[in-house]
Motif scaffolding. Structure first.
Motif, PDB file in Angstrom:
ATOM      1  N   LEU A 168       0.820  -1.221   0.000  1.00 20.18           N
ATOM      2  CA  LEU A 168       0.000   0.000   0.000  1.00 20.18           C
ATOM      3  C   LEU A 168       0.851   1.267   0.000  1.00 20.18           C
ATOM      4  O   LEU A 168       0.531   2.237  -0.683  1.00 20.18           O
ATOM      5  N   ASP A 169       1.950   1.273   0.761  1.00 15.04           N
ATOM      6  CA  ASP A 169       2.752   2.498   0.813  1.00 15.04           C
ATOM      7  C   ASP A 169       3.482   2.736  -0.516  1.00 15.04           C
ATOM      8  O   ASP A 169       3.620   3.873  -0.955  1.00 15.04           O
ATOM      9  N   GLU A 170       3.909   1.638  -1.178  1.00 12.17           N
ATOM     10  CA  GLU A 170       4.503   1.772  -2.521  1.00 12.17           C
ATOM     11  C   GLU A 170       3.481   2.313  -3.507  1.00 12.17           C
ATOM     12  O   GLU A 170       3.771   3.205  -4.311  1.00 12.17           O
ATOM     13  N   GLY A 172       0.947   4.081  -2.837  1.00 13.46           N
ATOM     14  CA  GLY A 172       0.711   5.484  -2.490  1.00 13.46           C
ATOM     15  C   GLY A 172       1.756   6.389  -3.124  1.00 13.46           C
ATOM     16  O   GLY A 172       1.424   7.412  -3.735  1.00 13.46           O
ATOM     17  N   ARG A 173       3.029   5.988  -3.035  1.00 18.47           N
ATOM     18  CA  ARG A 173       4.098   6.812  -3.634  1.00 18.47           C
ATOM     19  C   ARG A 173       3.958   6.840  -5.155  1.00 18.47           C
ATOM     20  O   ARG A 173       4.178   7.875  -5.795  1.00 18.47           O
ATOM     21  N   CYS A 174       3.594   5.693  -5.739  1.00 22.54           N
ATOM     22  CA  CYS A 174       3.423   5.623  -7.190  1.00 22.54           C
ATOM     23  C   CYS A 174       2.307   6.577  -7.641  1.00 22.54           C
ATOM     24  O   CYS A 174       2.462   7.292  -8.636  1.00 22.54           O
TER      25      CYS A 174
ATOM     26  N   PHE B 233      12.317   4.221  -8.455  1.00 20.44           N
ATOM     27  CA  PHE B 233      11.069   4.156  -7.687  1.00 20.44           C
ATOM     28  C   PHE B 233      11.320   3.657  -6.266  1.00 20.44           C
ATOM     29  O   PHE B 233      10.734   4.159  -5.302  1.00 20.44           O
ATOM     30  N   LEU B 236      12.458   6.282  -3.591  1.00 22.01           N
ATOM     31  CA  LEU B 236      11.613   7.436  -3.239  1.00 22.01           C
ATOM     32  C   LEU B 236      11.411   7.526  -1.730  1.00 22.01           C
ATOM     33  O   LEU B 236      11.207   6.513  -1.062  1.00 22.01           O
ATOM     34  N   PRO B 237      11.446   8.732  -1.173  1.00 19.77           N
ATOM     35  CA  PRO B 237      11.242   8.884   0.272  1.00 19.77           C
ATOM     36  C   PRO B 237       9.815   8.493   0.665  1.00 19.77           C
ATOM     37  O   PRO B 237       8.870   8.753  -0.081  1.00 19.77           O
ATOM     38  N   HIS B 238       9.683   7.858   1.824  1.00 19.69           N
ATOM     39  CA  HIS B 238       8.364   7.428   2.310  1.00 19.69           C
ATOM     40  C   HIS B 238       7.656   8.597   2.976  1.00 19.69           C
ATOM     41  O   HIS B 238       8.298   9.452   3.574  1.00 19.69           O
ATOM     42  N   TYR B 239       6.330   8.621   2.903  1.00 16.66           N
ATOM     43  CA  TYR B 239       5.599   9.622   3.669  1.00 16.66           C
ATOM     44  C   TYR B 239       5.536   9.145   5.117  1.00 16.66           C
ATOM     45  O   TYR B 239       5.579   7.956   5.405  1.00 16.66           O
TER      46      TYR B 239
END
Lengths: 251, 251
Positions: A168-170, A172-174, B233, B236-239
């Motif tokens: 889910l966090d990947e 989200g970044r995508c 990809f 990328l920094p995590h939120y």
């Protein structure tokens, strides 16, 4: 214009939307397009909206009113997500038809599209895109995402990285970099950017973010993606002049 | 559909086009959309075409015929690239109008768009996009490229990497990955992919390539770009969950 994405993967749902609304290039304002509904504890439903703002507001208002007044069909009464999509489609067509009849200008277009996503009871979580005509489609294992609004600029990156197994966090970044590409290319798509994470079988929202234009994280992920892409671009193999084809040039 | 790009940078021109033509989804064929004209030694002109195939073929045939018959205005007689664009626009409108008059089906659309690029005499090299209406635009220092056909999927990567100072071979690779993103997303854009390099003040084509679907270089650059993007990809920094906003959830 608008850009909204709904990703439905094994772990749950990721929803992302922009907040720019315009009625002509000289009438630009900010409206969230993500609508979370307070529902009974056996379900969680979120709506994303695109298109005519009067229509989408009228539809959201009707959904809330039906729920509050506990009409025979409402978001708390439907047993399946597909029924929710069907119900939403009917309301949408109804609202559009009403404004079509009152039509004044010939350039007036009351159409709207929606994504309804969430989970109802023991049914798997999912997402449906509801067309202006009221019919709908859902995701597949091969294409586990839906888009409404300005979908083309941000599609290639979703096609590359969103799979059923994506965390889910990947995802989200995508979606955030997909949104970034779209904001860069279409002036009618803009921040704040809303991001919502629904983890399956929770029946409540796991995480919700609202990133303003100057949000530090949004600026960082944009800069980082641009820098990494630039590095990637520099490593691309060169084409070899020995494969160049002599042009007849005699056309 | 079609996808063609013309890049006009300090060093010269890069032109890229696909080769898929379709009249409905059940009538797909292969036609090059890059047309190089044999001209007098003081000039070099290349045409890219999109839209109705009958119109684009009729336009190309007329351009060649006028040149051969040395009519008062032709590609060898015009003194400026903008005059070439104007002349092309007139022929295009003329051909479309003729077929519009004979119109049988209401879904019939004879419209076509073009890019004409090259260099005439001492004038700087450049490119013009000619709309179906016959008017045209050229590039700017801020946006040194033009696209015709299915332009959205491949635009973000051009916006990121094409600048006036970009080298011709870099611009060529950038156009190839822009084409790759488009081919992935739109089934009506497809190989062979043609790539042409014009180095300024040469008045002849510097390099020309035609990459088939199974061309080793095309497969390599696609794979390499995908692998590098995947690596990018992952960095990328995590939120940060601490910035998540509690939802009122009472809507």
């Amino acid at each position: 214009m608008t850009y909204c994405i709904a990703v439905s993967v094994d772990e749950g749902l990721v929803l992302v939307s922009d907040s720019r609304t315009n009625a002509g290039i000289d009438s630009v304002s900010t409206y969230g397009k993500m609508h979370v509904f307070a529902t009974t504890p056996d379900r969680k439903l979120v709506l994303l909206s695109a298109g005519n703002l009067a229509t989408t507001q009228a539809v959201v208002e009707q959904l809330r009113r039906d729920k509050r007044e506990n009409t025979p069909v409402n978001l708390n009464s439907v047993s399946y997500l597909s029924d929710a999509a069907d119900y939403l489609g009917k309301i949408s067509v109804d609202k559009q038809k009403r404004y079509k009849e009152d039509e004044g200008q010939c350039s007036f277009n009351p159409s709207a599209t929606f994504i309804i996503a969430g989970q109802i009871g023991k049914e798997a979580h999912g997402a449906y895109m509801v067309y202006a005509e009221g019919n709908s489609i859902t995701t597949s294992r091969q294409t586990p995402y839906l888009q409404i609004g300005e979908s083309k600029y941000g599609k290639p990156v979703l096609d590359r990285f969103i799979k059923m197994s994506t965390h889910l966090d990947e995802a989200g970044r995508c979606c955030l970099i997909s949104m970034d590409s779209t904001i860069r290319s279409n002036a009618s798509v803009g921040p704040p950017v809303e991001l919502l994470i629904y983890r399956k079988d929770r029946y409540s929202i796991d995480e919700y973010y609202c990133f303003d234009a100057d949000d530090e994280y949004l600026l960082t992920i944009k800069r980082c993606w641009h820098e990494e892409l630039s590095k990637a671009f520099m490593t691309l193999p060169h084409y070899d002049r020995k494969f160049a084809i002599p042009l007849r040039d005699g056309l």
